[in-house]
Design an enzyme around this catalytic site. Structure first.
Site, PDB file in Angstrom:
ATOM      1  N   ASN A 118      22.964  43.833  51.491  1.00 56.44           N
ATOM      2  CA  ASN A 118      24.076  43.179  50.803  1.00 56.44           C
ATOM      3  C   ASN A 118      24.847  42.297  51.775  1.00 56.44           C
ATOM      4  O   ASN A 118      24.955  42.590  52.965  1.00 56.44           O
ATOM      5  CB  ASN A 118      25.002  44.223  50.164  1.00 56.44           C
ATOM      6  CG  ASN A 118      26.139  44.644  51.074  1.00 56.44           C
ATOM      7  OD1 ASN A 118      27.167  43.961  51.179  1.00 56.44           O
ATOM      8  ND2 ASN A 118      25.956  45.771  51.781  1.00 56.44           N
ATOM      9  N   PHE A 122      33.352  41.666  50.950  1.00 60.13           N
ATOM     10  CA  PHE A 122      34.628  42.250  50.506  1.00 60.13           C
ATOM     11  C   PHE A 122      35.141  41.597  49.215  1.00 60.13           C
ATOM     12  O   PHE A 122      36.324  41.256  49.095  1.00 60.13           O
ATOM     13  CB  PHE A 122      35.705  42.121  51.592  1.00 60.13           C
ATOM     14  CG  PHE A 122      35.539  43.033  52.778  1.00 60.13           C
ATOM     15  CD1 PHE A 122      34.531  43.981  52.839  1.00 60.13           C
ATOM     16  CD2 PHE A 122      36.410  42.937  53.862  1.00 60.13           C
ATOM     17  CE1 PHE A 122      34.391  44.821  53.941  1.00 60.13           C
ATOM     18  CE2 PHE A 122      36.273  43.772  54.972  1.00 60.13           C
ATOM     19  CZ  PHE A 122      35.263  44.707  55.013  1.00 60.13           C
ATOM     20  N   SER A 183      31.954  46.108  58.797  1.00 62.71           N
ATOM     21  CA  SER A 183      31.093  45.368  57.874  1.00 62.71           C
ATOM     22  C   SER A 183      30.551  44.132  58.582  1.00 62.71           C
ATOM     23  O   SER A 183      31.293  43.410  59.251  1.00 62.71           O
ATOM     24  CB  SER A 183      31.874  44.934  56.634  1.00 62.71           C
ATOM     25  OG  SER A 183      31.105  44.026  55.869  1.00 62.71           O
ATOM     26  N   ASN A 185      29.595  41.497  57.058  1.00 62.86           N
ATOM     27  CA  ASN A 185      29.648  40.389  56.107  1.00 62.86           C
ATOM     28  C   ASN A 185      30.969  39.633  56.080  1.00 62.86           C
ATOM     29  O   ASN A 185      31.144  38.729  55.269  1.00 62.86           O
ATOM     30  CB  ASN A 185      29.326  40.911  54.699  1.00 62.86           C
ATOM     31  CG  ASN A 185      27.947  41.546  54.640  1.00 62.86           C
ATOM     32  OD1 ASN A 185      26.999  41.007  55.196  1.00 62.86           O
ATOM     33  ND2 ASN A 185      27.845  42.698  53.988  1.00 62.86           N
ATOM     34  N   ASN A 255      28.322  52.387  59.095  1.00 63.48           N
ATOM     35  CA  ASN A 255      28.217  51.289  58.145  1.00 63.48           C
ATOM     36  C   ASN A 255      26.763  50.811  58.095  1.00 63.48           C
ATOM     37  O   ASN A 255      25.876  51.414  58.699  1.00 63.48           O
ATOM     38  CB  ASN A 255      29.159  50.149  58.558  1.00 63.48           C
ATOM     39  CG  ASN A 255      29.723  49.397  57.360  1.00 63.48           C
ATOM     40  OD1 ASN A 255      29.003  49.088  56.424  1.00 63.48           O
ATOM     41  ND2 ASN A 255      31.008  49.099  57.402  1.00 63.48           N
TER      42      ASN A 255
END
Length: 364
Positions: A118, A122, A183, A185, A255
């Site tokens: 993914n 957020f 994260s 991302n 994570n």
């Protein structure tokens, strides 16, 4: 069998993100129906086993298997998830302002690898939207963790303001908080795991928790830090030392990963965080390292690649007090929670343990 034979083929025939929203909206709606929550418990609920119950940070956990952050980003389906067998759950990651996240497509299945990639970024409704969702759901039946982050447009130098804002708005709604600095991302977010940035951020978070504790009273709510599995041994050592010094309550390991070792599916080249079976050993090894570095004195929640009771038990023996699932739920369905809990009882008995607390760190 219902999930594997009927539900999963339908969901896996859809775009992954559309299937994701269908699950969340379906659980949200079903839990609001008269008798809906009771029916969910009857279908998927997990029997209470005294040997799997625990208390941590003054919070009672009916079983050690929780839902990882990222599935219910906006806390829309908390009553639904609370009645299918979880011992606790994380919602979020939430940011102060709503944000759309990254461009579509941004969620990819890798069935041959039992994995997901993914790069959501957020995407969430913001703190006010989450507050509305939680306010309208009634009394909770399992502990709730709120995973907090910073907006994409907020520079790292001002990140602490975003984390403070999340705690200010949502302190009265969660049982504990998780600081997401890992994260892959959100640009530069992982830089907050290192050096003075980490010390400053955690000092600000703890300060805000104490301010809200003074305002609300009761028990001071725990704060955990969620870390990445892609750190060097030196980075892990320094980061754990900083976390311990900051007096936070625990660590979530881990994570998603940016590594792509051994993947077979065509989607392996997609950018983003990888979760699922390829993360199983990597996250367990990180738990083992963190437990060793903290002498077992800082509670750990183990997350990453849990599909079976054996996967969960390996993380517990490595040092995890609790565990979380996400990708395993997508691939195996809700009955995976029942199987993991039953399997954990069997594994405890085989090793001569009478309670799960005896197994924590027993692999060292």
């Amino acid at each position: 069998m219902l999930y594997k034979k009927i539900t999963k083929p339908v969901l896996f025939g859809m775009d992954p993100e559309k299937a994701h929203h269908l699950i969340i909206d379906g659980l949200h709606t079903f839990a609001k129906l008269p008798g809906g929550r009771g029916l969910l418990r009857a279908m998927w609920g997990v029997r209470a086993y005294p040997e799997l119950e625990s208390e941590l940070w003054g919070i009672r956990f009916p079983n050690p298997v929780g839902l990882a952050a990222g599935l219910d980003k906006n806390a829309k389906a908390v009553p639904g998830f609370s009645n299918i067998g979880f011992g606790f759950m994380e919602v979020g990651t939430v940011t102060p302002k709503p944000q759309a996240g990254n461009e579509l497509p941004r969620l990819f299945r890798l069935p041959e690898d039992d994995a997901l990639i993914n790069r959501m970024g957020f995407n969430n409704v913001g703190i006010e939207g989450m507050k509305r969702n939680l306010r309208n759901q009634g009394q909770r039946t399992i502990p709730l963790a709120i995973n907090i982050g910073k907006n994409k447009t907020t520079p790292n130098e001002q990140a602490e303001d975003d984390y403070r804002a999340c705690i200010q708005a949502l302190y009265g709604y969660g049982d504990f908080f998780v600081v997401n600095i890992s994260s892959p991302n959100t640009p530069d977010l992982r830089n907050l795991q290192h050096g003075d940035d980490l010390s400053r951020l955690l000092a600000a978070v703890k300060d805000e928790i104490l301010k809200q504790h003074a305002r609300f009273g009761g028990r001071e709510k725990p704060v955990l830090v969620k870390i990445a599995p892609d750190l060097t041994p030196q980075e892990i050592e320094y980061m754990v030392e900083t976390i311990v010094r900051s007096n936070v309550s625990g660590i979530i390991a881990s994570n998603t990963t940016i590594a792509r070792d051994g993947l077979r599916h065509a989607n392996r080249g997609e950018t983003g965080g990888l979760s699922g079976r390829p993360l199983t050993e990597r996250s367990t090894e990180l738990i083992r390292t963190v437990y060793r570095l903290t002498d077992g004195k800082l509670p750990i929640i183990g997350s990453g690649g849990i599909f079976t009771a054996e996967d969960a038990y390996a993380k517990i023996r490595a040092g995890a007090s609790l565990v979380e699932v996400y990708t395993g739920l997508i691939y195996e369905g809700p009955d995976v929670l029942r199987r993991i809990n039953r399997g954990l009882r069997t594994l405890l008995q085989q090793d001569g343990f009478t309670h799960i607390s005896e197994a924590i760190g027993s692999g060292h």
